[in-house]
Design an enzyme around this catalytic site. Structure first.
Site, mmCIF file in Angstrom:
data_model
loop_
_atom_site.group_PDB
_atom_site.id
_atom_site.type_symbol
_atom_site.label_atom_id
_atom_site.label_comp_id
_atom_site.label_asym_id
_atom_site.label_seq_id
_atom_site.Cartn_x
_atom_site.Cartn_y
_atom_site.Cartn_z
ATOM 1 N N SER A 17 4.243 1.559 8.494
ATOM 2 C CA SER A 17 4.053 0.658 7.352
ATOM 3 C C SER A 17 5.358 0.342 6.651
ATOM 4 O O SER A 17 6.165 1.226 6.373
ATOM 5 C CB SER A 17 3.108 1.292 6.332
ATOM 6 O OG SER A 17 1.787 1.161 6.733
ATOM 7 N N HIS A 25 0.824 -1.209 0.000
ATOM 8 C CA HIS A 25 0.000 0.000 0.000
ATOM 9 C C HIS A 25 0.859 1.261 0.000
ATOM 10 O O HIS A 25 0.401 2.331 -0.404
ATOM 11 C CB HIS A 25 -0.997 -0.006 1.168
ATOM 12 C CG HIS A 25 -0.414 0.176 2.530
ATOM 13 N ND1 HIS A 25 -0.162 -0.879 3.383
ATOM 14 C CD2 HIS A 25 -0.047 1.287 3.214
ATOM 15 C CE1 HIS A 25 0.320 -0.412 4.531
ATOM 16 N NE2 HIS A 25 0.408 0.898 4.446
ATOM 17 N N ASP A 72 -0.002 -7.454 0.596
ATOM 18 C CA ASP A 72 0.467 -6.119 0.961
ATOM 19 C C ASP A 72 1.991 -6.085 0.920
ATOM 20 O O ASP A 72 2.660 -5.894 1.926
ATOM 21 C CB ASP A 72 -0.050 -5.699 2.336
ATOM 22 C CG ASP A 72 0.053 -4.184 2.551
ATOM 23 O OD1 ASP A 72 0.528 -3.486 1.617
ATOM 24 O OD2 ASP A 72 -0.338 -3.709 3.629
ATOM 25 N N GLY A 88 2.661 5.442 9.781
ATOM 26 C CA GLY A 88 4.052 5.705 9.440
ATOM 27 C C GLY A 88 4.954 4.504 9.649
ATOM 28 O O GLY A 88 6.069 4.461 9.136
ATOM 29 N N SER A 142 1.851 -4.026 7.887
ATOM 30 C CA SER A 142 0.743 -3.727 6.987
ATOM 31 C C SER A 142 -0.246 -2.742 7.598
ATOM 32 O O SER A 142 -0.569 -1.725 7.005
ATOM 33 C CB SER A 142 0.000 -5.018 6.616
ATOM 34 O OG SER A 142 -1.168 -4.751 5.871
#
Length: 365
Positions: A326, A224, A246, A324, A341
């Protein structure tokens, strides 16, 4: 194809994420060392485990070492028992437990040193039930497996629409005691927002695992993140798989691709292999917002219905993450496990790193 914990891989997670914090207080000299753990990760994991379970630092360290040995044993069992295993987890003492479909498989597992339970629902039956539940896709919900109870768990967050959630609850009721429904606060969101770290297009994520194809360095990150941003401060996004999966790939043009996870105090954690997470396993994660946090694997093979679409096969943990984080790295001692994720209902969700490595044909640096 998945990369075994036994496979020698020069590992690791991206140390490009920025920021520092005060180092953890060193554990007592009487606390035994944990094979493969750096001092900082050992201190954080021991502190978290000691607090969560109300045990001494020595007991926490011993439990972490037992878990590591047990996960190695489970790797061997997966190879020898294959389709006979319904699911597996680590019990409260860190020992391996396997759910199996037959008494013959139970005997093999017991002979290998694991506790075996012959369960009433097979993997095929649980998969069929999961398919029915996932046919009712509702944002801010998830479907995961509870191996201790050989049961699927539908989690519904407050932000799920009542009418849609009611259809999912009805479907769960039709499946009887193969499913239970739980309700949690808030919603389920992917973990990205504006700020710094690896940046691009006004967005921030955390650098993931540094990988290579034999000639070029890349960063294995959250899909993402790479789907939403074409050009990062470290290089361009090359691919994205989101939703569904993801994971994504960023070309690393910085000239720096260290083989270690940053621990935010100037030190790093070396990782020597990549593997899949196991329910009950104590883990840590590194990310640019919440930095180094630790917790426990709560579930695997979880489908999370983000507002943008469903992502399946995720690892659910109790480690703190926030916007943040991720793309950041999930690991257990010297073993890489996943890519951050999202979050929801007090849990965090991670894309298994083995699947992403296999999809891109990459090796950890």
């Amino acid at each position: 194809m998945k990369t075994s914990r036994k496979t020698a891989i020069t590992a690791v997670a991206g140390a490009l994420a920025l920021g520092m914090f005060a180092p953890a207080t060193a554990a007592s000299a009487s606390v035994p060392g944990i094979e493969g753990y750096s001092d900082v990760v050992a201190n954080e994991a021991i502190t978290t485990l000691s607090s969560e379970r109300g045990v001494s630092e020595v007991a926490a360290a011993t439990l972490l070492q037992t878990q590591q040995n047990s996960v190695d044993a489970l790797d061997e069992l997966r190879s020898s028992l294959s389709s006979d295993i319904v699911s597996e987890y680590l019990d409260a003492s860190g020992k391996p437990v396997v759910n199996v479909a037959t008494k013959a498989a139970a005997a093999k597992a017991e002979a290998a040193g694991a506790t075996a339970k012959v369960v009433s629902r097979t993997a095929e039956q649980l998969d069929a039930a999961r398919a029915q539940l996932e046919s009712v896709s509702v944002a801010h919900t998830s479907v995961g497996l509870d191996p201790q109870n050989n049961q699927l768990v539908v989690t519904i967050a407050d932000q799920a629409k009542d009418s849609a959630a009611a259809k999912l609850t009805q479907k769960a009721a039709q499946l009887g005691d193969a499913v239970r429904v739980e309700h949690v606060a808030g919603g389920m969101e992917k973990a990205i927002y504006n700020g710094e770290a690896i940046t691009g297009g006004g967005s921030r994520c955390s650098a993931g695992f540094n990988v290579n194809d034999g000639s070029q360095d890349y960063i294995l990150d959250a899909g993402h993140c790479t789907a939403g941003v074409a050009e990062w401060n470290v290089g361009p996004s090359i691919d994205a798989s989101f939703p569904g999966n993801d994971y994504g790939l960023i070309r690393n043009d910085t000239g720096s691709a260290p083989g270690a996870v940053t621990l935010w105090d100037g030190t790093t954690q070396s990782i020597s292999s990549a593997s899949d997470a196991t329910v009950g396993q104590d883990i840590c994660k590194s990310g640019s917002t919440t930095q180094l946090t630790c917790g426990t694997v709560q579930a695997t093979n979880v489908t999370v219905n983000y507002p943008e679409g469903a992502v399946s096969g995720l690892v659910q943990t109790s480690a703190e993450v926030n916007s943040g984080d991720s793309g950041g790295c999930l690991f257990s001692g010297s073993t890489g496990l996943g890519i951050t994720s999202g979050m929801g209902g007090g849990s965090s969700y991670f894309q298994p790193v083995t699947e992403a490595l296999s999809a891109y044909g990459m090796s950890l640096n």
